[in-house]
Design an enzyme around this catalytic site. Structure first.
Site, short mmCIF file in Angstrom:
data_model
loop_
_atom_site.label_atom_id
_atom_site.label_comp_id
_atom_site.label_asym_id
_atom_site.label_seq_id
_atom_site.Cartn_x
_atom_site.Cartn_y
_atom_site.Cartn_z
N HIS A 17 -25.00 10.70 38.45
CA HIS A 17 -25.66 10.55 37.15
C HIS A 17 -24.64 10.33 36.03
O HIS A 17 -24.81 9.44 35.20
CB HIS A 17 -26.46 11.81 36.79
CG HIS A 17 -27.65 12.06 37.66
ND1 HIS A 17 -27.87 13.25 38.32
CD2 HIS A 17 -28.71 11.29 37.98
CE1 HIS A 17 -29.00 13.20 39.00
NE2 HIS A 17 -29.53 12.02 38.81
N LYS A 41 -42.63 18.06 41.31
CA LYS A 41 -41.48 17.95 42.21
C LYS A 41 -40.92 19.33 42.54
O LYS A 41 -40.04 19.45 43.39
CB LYS A 41 -40.39 17.09 41.55
CG LYS A 41 -40.25 15.68 42.15
CD LYS A 41 -39.00 15.01 41.60
CE LYS A 41 -38.64 13.72 42.29
NZ LYS A 41 -37.42 13.12 41.69
N ARG A 95 -28.99 3.14 44.29
CA ARG A 95 -28.11 3.57 45.38
C ARG A 95 -28.31 2.61 46.55
O ARG A 95 -28.00 1.45 46.43
CB ARG A 95 -28.39 5.03 45.74
CG ARG A 95 -27.89 5.98 44.68
CD ARG A 95 -28.43 7.37 44.83
NE ARG A 95 -29.85 7.38 44.52
CZ ARG A 95 -30.55 8.47 44.26
NH1 ARG A 95 -29.96 9.65 44.32
NH2 ARG A 95 -31.82 8.41 43.96
N SER A 133 -29.35 14.41 44.14
CA SER A 133 -29.56 15.82 43.77
C SER A 133 -30.20 16.60 44.92
O SER A 133 -29.84 17.75 45.18
CB SER A 133 -30.48 15.92 42.55
OG SER A 133 -29.90 15.30 41.45
P1 ADP Z 1 -32.34 11.99 42.34
O1 ADP Z 1 -32.99 10.70 42.75
O2 ADP Z 1 -30.94 12.17 42.86
O3 ADP Z 1 -33.20 13.20 42.49
P2 ADP Z 1 -33.00 11.55 39.57
O4 ADP Z 1 -34.45 11.46 39.77
O5 ADP Z 1 -32.57 12.53 38.55
O6 ADP Z 1 -32.10 11.90 40.81
O7 ADP Z 1 -32.41 10.12 39.26
C1 ADP Z 1 -32.37 9.54 37.99
C2 ADP Z 1 -31.82 8.15 38.10
O8 ADP Z 1 -30.45 8.22 38.49
C3 ADP Z 1 -32.48 7.26 39.14
O9 ADP Z 1 -32.48 5.93 38.65
C4 ADP Z 1 -31.58 7.38 40.33
O10 ADP Z 1 -31.65 6.24 41.15
C5 ADP Z 1 -30.22 7.45 39.64
N1 ADP Z 1 -29.21 8.07 40.47
C6 ADP Z 1 -29.18 9.33 40.96
N2 ADP Z 1 -28.06 9.54 41.70
C7 ADP Z 1 -27.37 8.37 41.67
C8 ADP Z 1 -26.14 7.92 42.26
N3 ADP Z 1 -25.42 8.70 43.05
N4 ADP Z 1 -25.74 6.65 42.03
C9 ADP Z 1 -26.50 5.83 41.25
N5 ADP Z 1 -27.66 6.19 40.68
C10 ADP Z 1 -28.10 7.43 40.88
#
Ligand code: ADP
Length: 163
Positions: A17, A41, A95, A133
């Site tokens: 993030h 969630k 990702r 996460s």
């Molecule tokens: P997660 O999918 O890890 O639970 P979030 O819902 O908080 O995390 O994700 C928020 C945004 O950040 C989404 O667009 C997700 O694809 C992106 N994101 C999370 N981790 C990464 C990473 N390692 N590399 C690139 N983008 C990421």
């Protein structure tokens, strides 16, 4: 003024993030980090804790990048949240292929609701690309070392939470 909205659950914020946040700062004048309440969630950290961790990791980043960073908890539709904060751009991290299908649908449906809001996809540096996460929490629950996936303060918060 270019305003970007980077939405997520941030449960908790990871180095993936923060990498995306830094990249997004280079593209906009103001970056609003939308922290989704996401009761469904069943987040490990409550909203206040997630917001505080995002705030702590972004403190100083504004000065470093010259971009104004605002943390904005939200519970409504993403496109409505974009309107609320005046964002013309939604920033998402990409990702692997697994993210693509969901993001593809989101863009299509958000565009149908408001075609003036553009979604921009960014990729993190290679070593951060696999971080999620959900997996960080699983590793921490099983007492694994998460220090290369999350900032130091988040690692401490995870250890405290799972103690
Ligand atoms: P997660 O999918 O890890 O639970 P979030 O819902 O908080 O995390 O994700 C928020 C945004 O950040 C989404 O667009 C997700 O694809 C992106 N994101 C999370 N981790 C990464 C990473 N390692 N590399 C690139 N983008 C990421």
């Amino acid at each position: 003024m270019r305003i970007g909205l980077y939405p997520g659950t941030f449960d908790p914020i990871t180095l993936g993030h923060t990498d995306i946040i830094k990249r997004a700062c280079a593209l906009v004048d103001r970056l609003v980090i939308g922290v989704a309440i996401n009761r469904d969630k069943g987040p490990l950290f409550d909203l206040e804790e997630r917001v505080a961790m995002v705030e702590a990791e972004c403190a100083g980043l504004g000065d470093e990048t010259g971009t104004e960073i605002i943390i904005h908890p939200f519970e409504n539709l993403l496109i409505d949240c974009a309107h609320d904060v005046g964002a013309q751009i939604i920033v998402r991290g990409l990702r692997a292929v697994a993210d693509f299908e969901y993001e593809y649908q989101m863009v299509g449906m958000n565009r149908a609701m408001d075609s003036s809001v553009e979604t921009v996809f960014l990729m993190a540096e290679a070593r951060y690309q696999s971080i999620a996460s959900k997996l960080v929490k699983e590793i921490a629950r099983l007492r694994g070392d998460v220090s290369c996936f999350v900032p130091e303060a988040v690692e401490a918060a995870l250890l405290e939470k799972l103690r």
